[in-house]
Motif scaffolding. Structure first.
Motif, short mmCIF file in Angstrom:
data_model
loop_
_atom_site.label_atom_id
_atom_site.label_comp_id
_atom_site.label_asym_id
_atom_site.label_seq_id
_atom_site.Cartn_x
_atom_site.Cartn_y
_atom_site.Cartn_z
N GLY A 116 10.51 -24.08 -22.96
CA GLY A 116 9.63 -23.43 -23.91
C GLY A 116 8.17 -23.61 -23.55
N THR A 117 7.87 -23.64 -22.26
CA THR A 117 6.50 -23.90 -21.77
C THR A 117 5.69 -22.60 -21.76
OG1 THR A 117 7.46 -23.83 -19.55
CG2 THR A 117 7.05 -25.99 -20.50
N HIS A 118 5.41 -22.11 -22.97
CA HIS A 118 4.91 -20.75 -23.15
C HIS A 118 3.40 -20.60 -23.02
CE1 HIS A 118 4.50 -21.50 -27.81
NE2 HIS A 118 4.17 -22.56 -27.11
N HIS A 119 2.68 -21.70 -22.75
CA HIS A 119 1.23 -21.59 -22.56
C HIS A 119 0.84 -21.48 -21.09
CE1 HIS A 119 0.76 -22.34 -26.76
NE2 HIS A 119 1.13 -23.60 -26.70
N ALA A 120 1.81 -21.49 -20.18
CA ALA A 120 1.51 -21.37 -18.76
C ALA A 120 1.33 -19.90 -18.37
CB ALA A 120 2.61 -22.01 -17.92
N LEU A 131 4.45 -24.63 -15.71
CA LEU A 131 5.16 -23.41 -15.31
C LEU A 131 5.74 -22.77 -16.56
CD1 LEU A 131 7.16 -24.76 -12.22
CD2 LEU A 131 5.05 -23.42 -12.17
N ASN A 132 5.80 -21.46 -16.59
CA ASN A 132 6.34 -20.75 -17.75
C ASN A 132 7.83 -20.50 -17.51
OD1 ASN A 132 7.05 -18.57 -19.64
ND2 ASN A 132 4.86 -18.55 -20.08
N ASP A 133 8.68 -21.35 -18.13
CA ASP A 133 10.11 -21.28 -17.82
C ASP A 133 10.74 -19.98 -18.28
OD1 ASP A 133 9.73 -22.39 -20.48
OD2 ASP A 133 11.85 -22.93 -20.51
N PHE A 134 10.36 -19.47 -19.46
CA PHE A 134 10.89 -18.18 -19.90
C PHE A 134 10.43 -17.06 -18.97
CE2 PHE A 134 11.73 -18.86 -24.77
CZ PHE A 134 12.75 -19.74 -24.46
N HIS A 158 2.62 -22.37 -32.33
CA HIS A 158 1.53 -21.92 -31.46
C HIS A 158 1.92 -20.61 -30.76
CE1 HIS A 158 1.28 -26.42 -31.57
NE2 HIS A 158 0.09 -26.08 -32.04
N GLN A 159 0.98 -19.68 -30.71
CA GLN A 159 1.30 -18.41 -30.07
C GLN A 159 1.69 -18.61 -28.60
OE1 GLN A 159 -1.37 -15.85 -28.24
NE2 GLN A 159 -0.57 -13.95 -29.08
N GLY A 160 2.68 -17.85 -28.16
CA GLY A 160 3.10 -17.89 -26.76
C GLY A 160 2.15 -17.07 -25.91
N GLY A 274 7.71 -27.02 -29.13
CA GLY A 274 6.91 -28.11 -29.64
C GLY A 274 7.47 -28.80 -30.87
N GLY A 275 6.88 -29.97 -31.16
CA GLY A 275 7.22 -30.75 -32.33
C GLY A 275 6.40 -32.03 -32.30
#
Length: 300
Positions: A116-120, A131-134, A158-160, A274-275
């Protein structure tokens, strides 16, 4: 059903990196202890190959990660000091998301205990994401012609932003983000559909919003697979979330998503996101509820 997990998600990392990653280790332990999962469901991903990472990320940025040459400014933007262990962790997590997506296409659902690394973004990392895994998984599935249409349902507080930017001009990946309007990132990108939420939104209001959006979203996109980012930083106990969703409400959120997808026969690849609650047990319990809900609804 398969679950991507490796102790590299937490080990070996420098001490200042270790605590934020602790929840992943504790989640696996709790899921096993409670009998929610068994050891045979866990698998260890291999590192994602360079050629797969380069489907999404620029060669210049990838080489900086490999060679540990990120500038001080780039490291501050990410929020971690660079280390080979941290880069390796992200490469393994990214392959884990690819693997669980492929599994979901066959078996209905798959989970990555991290991800869920959506800020990359393509050319830089930020917000604790390298890295953005999705993004990498989506581009891989499309390149391999495993799917034609993908949907990202991002319910982290947080927004992706990185995911939105990656697919801003790609009609084969539809990005949906329901997030805190006044939370990080303070400059938002434009997803295909954004629902910004006010500070202090309660459980009932949150679930009403999501219940109305899901059928419209799924019928609009008609995805072959959904990537679901199930961040638990919407909790009222979260230090940074600014929302007032209870633990029960967070589980109801997951149930709404899984029910909407399972009823339409749509496979789902889930990453934790996140959490940041004060008590780590609140974070772990909420993430474990995502597993409980998904496994119950998809029949495991």
């Amino acid at each position: 059903m398969k679950i991507a997990y490796h102790d590299i998600y937490t080990h070996p990392l420098p001490a200042d990196h270790r605590f934020p990653m602790l929840k992943y280790e504790l989640m696996a332990t709790q899921l096993l202890r409670e009998g929610i999962i068994t050891e045979d469901l866990l698998f260890t991903p291999e590192p994602a190959p360079e050629e797969v990472i380069l489907l999404t990320h620029t060669r210049e940025y990838w080489h900086k990660l490999q060679q540990q040459t990120l500038s001080d400014r780039e490291q501050r933007r990410i929020g971690f000091l660079q280390s080979p262990a941290l880069t390796q962790r992200e490469i393994v997590i990214t392959q884990g998301t690819i693997d669980i997506a492929l599994h979901a296409l066959e078996q209905g659902i798959g989970f990555n205990i991290a991800g869920g690394t959506h800020h990359a973004f393509a050319d830089h990392g930020e917000g604790f994401c390298l890295l953005n895994d999705f993004g990498v998984a989506a581009n891989y599935l499309l390149q391999q012609k495993k799917v034609k249409q993908l949907l990202v349902i991002d319910l982290d507080v947080h927004q992706g932003n990185g995911t939105a930017a990656l697919f801003a001009h790609n009609a084969n990946v539809y990005t949906f983000s329901m997030h805190g309007a006044h939370n990080y990132p303070f400059h938002k990108e434009t997803s295909d559909w954004d629902i910004p939420l006010p500070d202090g939104m309660t459980t009932d209001a949150y679930l009403v919003e999501l219940t109305a959006a899901l059928p419209v979203l799924i019928d609009r996109v008609k995805p072959d697979l959904v990537f679901y980012l199930s961040g638990v930083d919407i909790l009222d106990s979260d230090k940074f979330g600014k929302l007032k969703v209870t633990a029960a409400g967070c589980r109801q959120r997951d149930e709404l998503v899984f029910q909407a997808l399972q009823q339409r026969g749509i496979p789902c690849a889930v990453a934790m996101g996140g959490g940041y609650a004060t008590h780590i047990k609140d974070i772990v319990n909420a993430h474990c509820n995502t597993f409980r809900a998904g496994m119950d609804i998809y029949g495991y």
